[in-house]
Design an enzyme around this catalytic site. Structure first.
Site, PDB file in Angstrom:
ATOM      1  N   PRO A 171       0.681  -1.131  -0.083  1.00 15.15           N
ATOM      2  CA  PRO A 171       0.001   0.123   0.101  1.00 15.15           C
ATOM      3  C   PRO A 171       0.575   1.320  -0.017  1.00 15.15           C
ATOM      4  O   PRO A 171       1.331   1.758   1.004  1.00 15.15           O
ATOM      5  CB  PRO A 171      -0.854  -0.066   1.102  1.00 15.15           C
ATOM      6  CG  PRO A 171      -0.288  -1.496   1.774  1.00 15.15           C
ATOM      7  CD  PRO A 171       0.731  -1.828   1.253  1.00 15.15           C
ATOM      8  N   GLU A 172       0.990   1.730  -0.972  1.00 22.04           N
ATOM      9  CA  GLU A 172       1.322   3.219  -1.368  1.00 22.04           C
ATOM     10  C   GLU A 172       0.304   4.193  -1.718  1.00 22.04           C
ATOM     11  O   GLU A 172      -1.042   3.370  -2.004  1.00 22.04           O
ATOM     12  CB  GLU A 172       2.532   3.337  -2.257  1.00 22.04           C
ATOM     13  CG  GLU A 172       3.950   2.718  -1.877  1.00 22.04           C
ATOM     14  CD  GLU A 172       5.048   2.953  -2.747  1.00 22.04           C
ATOM     15  OE1 GLU A 172       5.458   4.100  -3.008  1.00 22.04           O
ATOM     16  OE2 GLU A 172       5.775   2.115  -2.817  1.00 22.04           O
ATOM     17  N   HIS A 221      -5.465 -13.383  10.277  1.00 22.74           N
ATOM     18  CA  HIS A 221      -5.126 -12.010  10.540  1.00 22.74           C
ATOM     19  C   HIS A 221      -6.108 -11.196  10.107  1.00 22.74           C
ATOM     20  O   HIS A 221      -5.932  -9.890   9.950  1.00 22.74           O
ATOM     21  CB  HIS A 221      -3.822 -11.569   9.927  1.00 22.74           C
ATOM     22  CG  HIS A 221      -2.440 -12.432  10.229  1.00 22.74           C
ATOM     23  ND1 HIS A 221      -2.099 -12.270  11.796  1.00 22.74           N
ATOM     24  CD2 HIS A 221      -1.923 -13.472   9.889  1.00 22.74           C
ATOM     25  CE1 HIS A 221      -1.092 -13.190  11.770  1.00 22.74           C
ATOM     26  NE2 HIS A 221      -0.982 -13.782  10.908  1.00 22.74           N
ATOM     27  N   ARG A 260       1.220  -8.201   9.448  1.00 25.80           N
ATOM     28  CA  ARG A 260       2.415  -7.525  10.274  1.00 25.80           C
ATOM     29  C   ARG A 260       1.761  -6.407  11.200  1.00 25.80           C
ATOM     30  O   ARG A 260       2.723  -6.018  12.167  1.00 25.80           O
ATOM     31  CB  ARG A 260       3.445  -6.832   9.270  1.00 25.80           C
ATOM     32  CG  ARG A 260       4.055  -8.023   8.650  1.00 25.80           C
ATOM     33  CD  ARG A 260       5.167  -7.464   7.713  1.00 25.80           C
ATOM     34  NE  ARG A 260       6.291  -6.745   7.987  1.00 25.80           N
ATOM     35  CZ  ARG A 260       7.300  -6.015   7.627  1.00 25.80           C
ATOM     36  NH1 ARG A 260       7.239  -5.885   6.205  1.00 25.80           N
ATOM     37  NH2 ARG A 260       8.365  -5.804   8.123  1.00 25.80           N
ATOM     38  N   ARG A 262      19.291  21.155   2.478  1.00 26.68           N
ATOM     39  CA  ARG A 262      19.232  19.818   3.188  1.00 26.68           C
ATOM     40  C   ARG A 262      20.243  18.930   2.602  1.00 26.68           C
ATOM     41  O   ARG A 262      20.390  18.880   1.362  1.00 26.68           O
ATOM     42  CB  ARG A 262      17.967  19.284   2.805  1.00 26.68           C
ATOM     43  CG  ARG A 262      16.693  19.921   3.576  1.00 26.68           C
ATOM     44  CD  ARG A 262      16.698  20.001   4.845  1.00 26.68           C
ATOM     45  NE  ARG A 262      16.634  18.682   5.621  1.00 26.68           N
ATOM     46  CZ  ARG A 262      15.290  17.995   5.830  1.00 26.68           C
ATOM     47  NH1 ARG A 262      14.036  18.848   5.662  1.00 26.68           N
ATOM     48  NH2 ARG A 262      15.216  16.960   6.386  1.00 26.68           N
TER      49      ARG A 262
END
Length: 270
Positions: free
Chosen positions: A2-3, A90, A109, A152
DNA sequence: ACGCACCCCTGTGCGC
DNA sequence: TGCGCACAGGGGTGCG
């Protein structure tokens, strides 16, 4: 998995099942994922009608007519199973509509999360306030990146993964976008020429949009009981391709930046 | 403030 | 066939 594109695809798929429906059964099957699940989740959602589904960054939101919104994050391994034949190990939250549709939030997870928010308070939620612009919106621009990268030293890849700068990118799409923009992932962000930021923004938008499109093309598969087939599209140019040959003839390399695997081509990306 | 290391948790695939 | 290790799409914390 999942992005942003996967969450977007998930939200669209969930909408076809849930939008306008009444939740007849709400069953949390454990007390916590990454953090505790709201203890009053069952009580507050049972009997509510779903009025819409939305996405912000990698968060999915399920709005109800009671002014509550269920906010889910899929973490690394989360997915919604639609009309599963049986409940699996799960499956941590079960939703059943009054019309008999079944949804199971599965996350082995448990890096995901579930929160129940007052709908009109979501914008003020610290978690959301901290998020940068949506990468597919006009609010995400070369100007934004220029300001964020200024001075940065961290690798540009690390900053693109920072959800405070731009919200929704993950490891795969950052690698892909940097390849498309021909920028070396470990180049210090502040040293990337300003002129390269516009093409980078475009690469990010293109990669995400085409991934959503690919997810969308499999959307019809979403409602299958197995649920897994839809999200498997492998159009990556570098991600997961260590040792394979880039289009330029050089091997795709892998290195670690910020603890995450980075795939890139040393010749194409500078 | 910044950059990094490390942790959360389970499953899978690989080398031995 | 079993064992141990590396690794996996995310994000939060705490340290120097």
């Amino acid at each position: 998995m999942p992005e942003l594109p996967e969450v977007e695809t998930t939200v669209r798929g969930l909408a076809t099942v849930l939008d306008g429906e009444v939740l007849a059964r709400v069953e949390p099957r454990r007390a916590d994922l990454r953090r505790p699940i709201p203890p009053d989740l069952r009580q507050r959602l049972t009997g509510a009608r779903i009025t819409g589904l939305r996405r912000r960054a990698k968060y999915g939101m399920i709005d109800t007519d009671r002014g509550d919104t269920l906010v889910f994050h899929l973490g690394m391994s989360g997915r919604w199973r639609v009309d599963p034949a049986e409940i699996e190990k799960h499956d941590h939250l079960i939703l059943e509509t009054a019309t008999g549709r079944l949804l199971a939030l599965n996350d082995h997870r448990r890096f995901g999360s579930l929160d129940l928010m007052k709908s009109d308070m979501i914008a003020d939620w610290p978690t959301f306030r901290a998020l940068g612009p949506e990468p597919l919106s006009d609010a995400f621009s070369a100007k934004v990146l220029q300001a964020a990268f200024e001075g940065r030293n961290a690798p540009i890849k690390s900053l693109l993964l920072d959800q405070r700068i731009v919200a929704g990118l993950g490891n795969i799409y950052v690698c892909e976008a940097l390849f498309m923009a021909r920028i070396k992932p470990h180049k210090p962000a502040g040293q990337v020429a300003t002129a390269r930021l516009k093409p980078l923004v475009q690469a990010i938008k293109n990669v995400l949009a085409s991934a959503i499109e690919a997810g969308g093309s499999t959307l019809r598969d979403y409602a299958r009981p197995d649920g897994e087939l839809g999200y498997f599209f492998k159009q990556w140019r570098v991600y997961g391709r260590e040792g394979e040959t880039c289009q330029c003839g050089q091997p795709v390399l892998r290195r670690i930046d910020g603890g995450r695997s980075t795939f890139y081509c040393a010749k194409c990306q500078r």
